[in-house]
Design a protein around this motif. Structure first.
Motif, PDB file in Angstrom:
ATOM      1  N   PHE A  86      37.521  -1.383  17.126  1.00  0.00           N
ATOM      2  CA  PHE A  86      38.982  -1.964  17.514  1.00  0.00           C
ATOM      3  C   PHE A  86      40.447  -1.944  18.064  1.00  0.00           C
ATOM      4  CE2 PHE A  86      42.802  -4.707  18.081  1.00  0.00           C
ATOM      5  CZ  PHE A  86      42.570  -5.790  17.903  1.00  0.00           C
ATOM      6  N   ALA A  87      40.433  -0.658  18.143  1.00  0.00           N
ATOM      7  CA  ALA A  87      41.919   0.528  18.876  1.00  0.00           C
ATOM      8  C   ALA A  87      40.916   0.837  19.645  1.00  0.00           C
ATOM      9  CB  ALA A  87      42.706   1.590  18.056  1.00  0.00           C
ATOM     10  N   ALA A  88      40.043   1.536  20.012  1.00  0.00           N
ATOM     11  CA  ALA A  88      39.114   2.219  20.890  1.00  0.00           C
ATOM     12  C   ALA A  88      38.845   0.508  21.986  1.00  0.00           C
ATOM     13  CB  ALA A  88      37.911   2.587  20.658  1.00  0.00           C
ATOM     14  N   LEU A  89      38.599  -0.994  21.449  1.00  0.00           N
ATOM     15  CA  LEU A  89      38.607  -1.477  22.629  1.00  0.00           C
ATOM     16  C   LEU A  89      39.880  -1.742  23.271  1.00  0.00           C
ATOM     17  CD1 LEU A  89      36.186  -3.663  20.107  1.00  0.00           C
ATOM     18  CD2 LEU A  89      35.827  -2.341  22.530  1.00  0.00           C
ATOM     19  N   CYS A  90      40.886  -2.306  22.682  1.00  0.00           N
ATOM     20  CA  CYS A  90      42.583  -2.482  22.751  1.00  0.00           C
ATOM     21  C   CYS A  90      43.100  -1.723  23.729  1.00  0.00           C
ATOM     22  CB  CYS A  90      42.655  -2.614  21.904  1.00  0.00           C
ATOM     23  SG  CYS A  90      42.241  -4.260  21.182  1.00  0.00           S
ATOM     24  N   THR A  91      43.064  -0.203  23.377  1.00  0.00           N
ATOM     25  CA  THR A  91      43.717   1.061  23.590  1.00  0.00           C
ATOM     26  C   THR A  91      43.782   0.828  25.530  1.00  0.00           C
ATOM     27  OG1 THR A  91      44.725   1.758  21.912  1.00  0.00           O
ATOM     28  CG2 THR A  91      44.814   2.839  23.884  1.00  0.00           C
ATOM     29  N   MET A 181      54.376  -5.763  27.091  1.00  0.00           N
ATOM     30  CA  MET A 181      55.170  -4.898  26.861  1.00  0.00           C
ATOM     31  C   MET A 181      54.012  -3.749  27.486  1.00  0.00           C
ATOM     32  SD  MET A 181      57.774  -3.402  25.909  1.00  0.00           S
ATOM     33  CE  MET A 181      58.287  -4.877  24.563  1.00  0.00           C
ATOM     34  N   PRO A 182      52.897  -3.096  27.854  1.00  0.00           N
ATOM     35  CA  PRO A 182      53.098  -2.682  28.286  1.00  0.00           C
ATOM     36  C   PRO A 182      53.115  -2.239  29.840  1.00  0.00           C
ATOM     37  CG  PRO A 182      51.213  -2.849  27.192  1.00  0.00           C
ATOM     38  CD  PRO A 182      52.140  -3.632  27.187  1.00  0.00           C
ATOM     39  N   VAL A 227      52.888   4.678  26.010  1.00  0.00           N
ATOM     40  CA  VAL A 227      51.275   3.486  25.893  1.00  0.00           C
ATOM     41  C   VAL A 227      50.376   3.437  25.413  1.00  0.00           C
ATOM     42  CG1 VAL A 227      50.176   1.414  27.500  1.00  0.00           C
ATOM     43  CG2 VAL A 227      52.849   1.894  28.276  1.00  0.00           C
ATOM     44  N   ALA A 228      49.518   4.181  25.889  1.00  0.00           N
ATOM     45  CA  ALA A 228      48.755   4.663  25.312  1.00  0.00           C
ATOM     46  C   ALA A 228      48.679   4.851  23.434  1.00  0.00           C
ATOM     47  CB  ALA A 228      47.886   6.174  25.442  1.00  0.00           C
ATOM     48  N   VAL A 229      49.262   6.204  23.257  1.00  0.00           N
ATOM     49  CA  VAL A 229      50.309   5.936  22.195  1.00  0.00           C
ATOM     50  C   VAL A 229      50.675   5.188  20.836  1.00  0.00           C
ATOM     51  CG1 VAL A 229      51.561   7.175  20.644  1.00  0.00           C
ATOM     52  CG2 VAL A 229      50.183   8.751  22.234  1.00  0.00           C
ATOM     53  N   THR A 230      51.282   3.872  21.372  1.00  0.00           N
ATOM     54  CA  THR A 230      52.444   2.934  21.243  1.00  0.00           C
ATOM     55  C   THR A 230      50.851   1.509  21.111  1.00  0.00           C
ATOM     56  OG1 THR A 230      53.013   1.806  23.205  1.00  0.00           O
ATOM     57  CG2 THR A 230      54.465   3.532  21.690  1.00  0.00           C
ATOM     58  N   GLN A 231      50.676   1.975  21.900  1.00  0.00           N
ATOM     59  CA  GLN A 231      49.035   0.512  21.480  1.00  0.00           C
ATOM     60  C   GLN A 231      48.408   0.761  20.769  1.00  0.00           C
ATOM     61  OE1 GLN A 231      49.026  -2.458  23.040  1.00  0.00           O
ATOM     62  NE2 GLN A 231      50.840  -2.151  23.511  1.00  0.00           N
ATOM     63  N   MET A 232      48.012   2.229  20.780  1.00  0.00           N
ATOM     64  CA  MET A 232      47.054   2.754  19.278  1.00  0.00           C
ATOM     65  C   MET A 232      47.210   2.612  17.600  1.00  0.00           C
ATOM     66  SD  MET A 232      45.817   6.488  18.899  1.00  0.00           S
ATOM     67  CE  MET A 232      47.555   7.147  17.642  1.00  0.00           C
ATOM     68  N   ILE A 233      48.386   3.007  18.416  1.00  0.00           N
ATOM     69  CA  ILE A 233      49.239   2.633  16.461  1.00  0.00           C
ATOM     70  C   ILE A 233      49.172   1.200  16.193  1.00  0.00           C
ATOM     71  CG2 ILE A 233      51.044   3.368  15.005  1.00  0.00           C
ATOM     72  CD1 ILE A 233      52.044   5.408  16.884  1.00  0.00           C
ATOM     73  N   ALA A 234      49.297   0.667  17.065  1.00  0.00           N
ATOM     74  CA  ALA A 234      49.931  -0.830  16.870  1.00  0.00           C
ATOM     75  C   ALA A 234      48.480  -1.426  17.049  1.00  0.00           C
ATOM     76  CB  ALA A 234      50.567  -1.598  18.295  1.00  0.00           C
ATOM     77  N   GLN A 235      47.261  -0.884  16.920  1.00  0.00           N
ATOM     78  CA  GLN A 235      46.213  -1.867  17.383  1.00  0.00           C
ATOM     79  C   GLN A 235      45.496  -1.452  15.872  1.00  0.00           C
ATOM     80  OE1 GLN A 235      45.785  -4.131  18.912  1.00  0.00           O
ATOM     81  NE2 GLN A 235      47.435  -3.503  20.546  1.00  0.00           N
ATOM     82  N   LEU A 236      45.746  -0.042  15.230  1.00  0.00           N
ATOM     83  CA  LEU A 236      45.033   0.500  14.309  1.00  0.00           C
ATOM     84  C   LEU A 236      45.638  -0.368  13.222  1.00  0.00           C
ATOM     85  CD1 LEU A 236      45.243   4.477  14.559  1.00  0.00           C
ATOM     86  CD2 LEU A 236      43.387   2.548  14.991  1.00  0.00           C
ATOM     87  N   GLN A 237      46.794  -1.124  13.449  1.00  0.00           N
ATOM     88  CA  GLN A 237      47.872  -1.488  12.280  1.00  0.00           C
ATOM     89  C   GLN A 237      47.182  -3.349  12.720  1.00  0.00           C
ATOM     90  OE1 GLN A 237      51.382  -0.561  11.008  1.00  0.00           O
ATOM     91  NE2 GLN A 237      51.074   1.316  12.651  1.00  0.00           N
ATOM     92  N   VAL A 238      45.752  -3.603  12.769  1.00  0.00           N
ATOM     93  CA  VAL A 238      45.917  -5.327  13.283  1.00  0.00           C
ATOM     94  C   VAL A 238      46.035  -5.707  11.671  1.00  0.00           C
ATOM     95  CG1 VAL A 238      43.129  -4.680  13.213  1.00  0.00           C
ATOM     96  CG2 VAL A 238      44.061  -6.406  14.735  1.00  0.00           C
ATOM     97  N   PHE A 239      45.822  -7.124  11.591  1.00  0.00           N
ATOM     98  CA  PHE A 239      46.134  -7.806  10.860  1.00  0.00           C
ATOM     99  C   PHE A 239      45.672  -8.986  10.953  1.00  0.00           C
ATOM    100  CE2 PHE A 239      47.875 -10.437   6.689  1.00  0.00           C
ATOM    101  CZ  PHE A 239      46.377 -10.437   6.147  1.00  0.00           C
ATOM    102  N   GLY A 240      47.116  -9.787  11.321  1.00  0.00           N
ATOM    103  CA  GLY A 240      47.014 -11.280  11.401  1.00  0.00           C
ATOM    104  C   GLY A 240      46.430 -11.591  12.657  1.00  0.00           C
ATOM    105  N   GLN A 241      45.624 -11.213  13.581  1.00  0.00           N
ATOM    106  CA  GLN A 241      44.992 -11.805  14.016  1.00  0.00           C
ATOM    107  C   GLN A 241      43.585 -11.677  13.903  1.00  0.00           C
ATOM    108  OE1 GLN A 241      46.703  -9.354  15.234  1.00  0.00           O
ATOM    109  NE2 GLN A 241      46.740  -8.498  17.112  1.00  0.00           N
TER     110      GLN A 241
END
Length: 304
Positions: A86-91, A181-182, A227-241
């Motif tokens: 998921f992080a690889a798809l989104c980031t 945000m990005p 942007v890459a680091v913050t998005q990677m960290i955020a997407q690794l923590q995906v839960f609500g969606q």
């Protein structure tokens, strides 16, 4: 003894007093940081070495048994793979699309200001609203996507019910939700570049692509990494969606690590096991940050 000139007279030492004043200013932030971040991190690391019964509030030391069980747990391995995928798809999409929007909207004018607000506005919506919108889009037979496909004479597809399409569908909803945000971070980086540099390049008949490659990209390199680091960290923590769109299905194809930790904690009541899963997620994010830092240093050396 004659008096010394005022310029060489001894001055009072203010180092100690100013140091204490500085500590007083940062004390609230430091207290919150230690209480809300450092202490939970250390406590979770300690709990990961225990087997704890939440009902009786009793536990015992088990060492690395929880981590060994995680590696042998097929659900954990699948959840970790889904989170990384998921992080690889989104980031990359977040970085590329955010930069493209920033380049397109980095100009004065009322229209561009309105468009910035539109793209950024989705980010202020709650995850519940976002998933509700995308459920209406992705409904199997009556959704916007199904109606569009019927209008083109094609058979309707239900991405959320398809094992290989569910995770990309959640990623699409996430990009739509968080692209603002990005874009704003890239806009802030682009506006720091002097216009004189572009004017000089234009006088030399430099193409837009060469200007982008040799002027823009080097100037905003740190912004791209941020942007890459913050998005990677955020997407690794995906839960609500995932929880609201697919509940981890179909066939666990969208189950994330945070969902795995949540279920181990609140459905199976295994606090130590859940803490071990959380530490694994932390190590995964740390590894991703290290990789991003290594790539940035390598790019910097290549340019030098």
């Amino acid at each position: 003894m004659r008096d010394l000139p005022s310029s060489v007279q001894a001055k009072p030492r203010l180092g100690a007093s100013t140091g204490w004043i500085g500590l007083l200013f940062i004390a609230p932030f430091l207290l919150c940081y230690l209480t809300l971040l450092v202490w939970p991190l250390l406590n979770g690391f300690w709990l990961s070495f225990h087997a704890i019964d939440l009902l009786s509030n009793m536990g015992r030391w088990v060492g690395v048994t929880n981590f060994i069980d995680l590696l042998q747990d097929e659900m954990f391995v699948r959840s970790a793979f889904n989170s990384v995928l998921f992080a690889a798809l989104c980031t990359p999409v977040m970085v590329i699309t955010g930069l493209a929007l920033a380049l397109a909207l980095n100009r004065p004018g009322r229209t561009t200001a309105i468009l910035r607000g539109i793209f950024f506005g989705a980010g202020v919506l709650s995850v519940t609203i976002v998933t509700l919108i995308w459920r209406l889009v992705l409904l199997p037979e009556r959704g916007l996507l199904a109606n569009a496909m019927h209008g083109m004479g094609m058979a309707a597809v239900a991405p959320l019910n398809h094992e290989w399409l569910a995770l990309p569908a959640v990623a699409l909803a996430t990009v739509w939700w968080g692209i603002g945000m990005p874009m704003m971070l890239f806009l802030a980086s682009l506006q720091q570049i002097p216009h004189d540099v572009y004017e000089a390049a234009a006088l030399d008949n430099t193409s837009r692509w060469r200007s982008f490659r040799h002027i823009t990209l080097p100037a905003i390199r740190h912004g791209v990494v941020l942007v890459a680091v913050t998005q990677m960290i955020a997407q690794l923590q995906v839960f609500g969606q995932v929880q609201l769109l697919t509940q981890g299905g179909p066939n666990n194809s969208t189950r994330s690590l945070v969902m795995f930790v949540y279920e181990a904690m609140f459905e199976q009541w295994q606090l130590g096991y859940a803490a071990a899963g959380a530490q694994a997620l932390f190590l995964l994010m740390l590894a991703g940050m290290s990789l991003q830092g290594w790539l940035e240093r390598r790019a910097g050396k290549a340019q030098a």
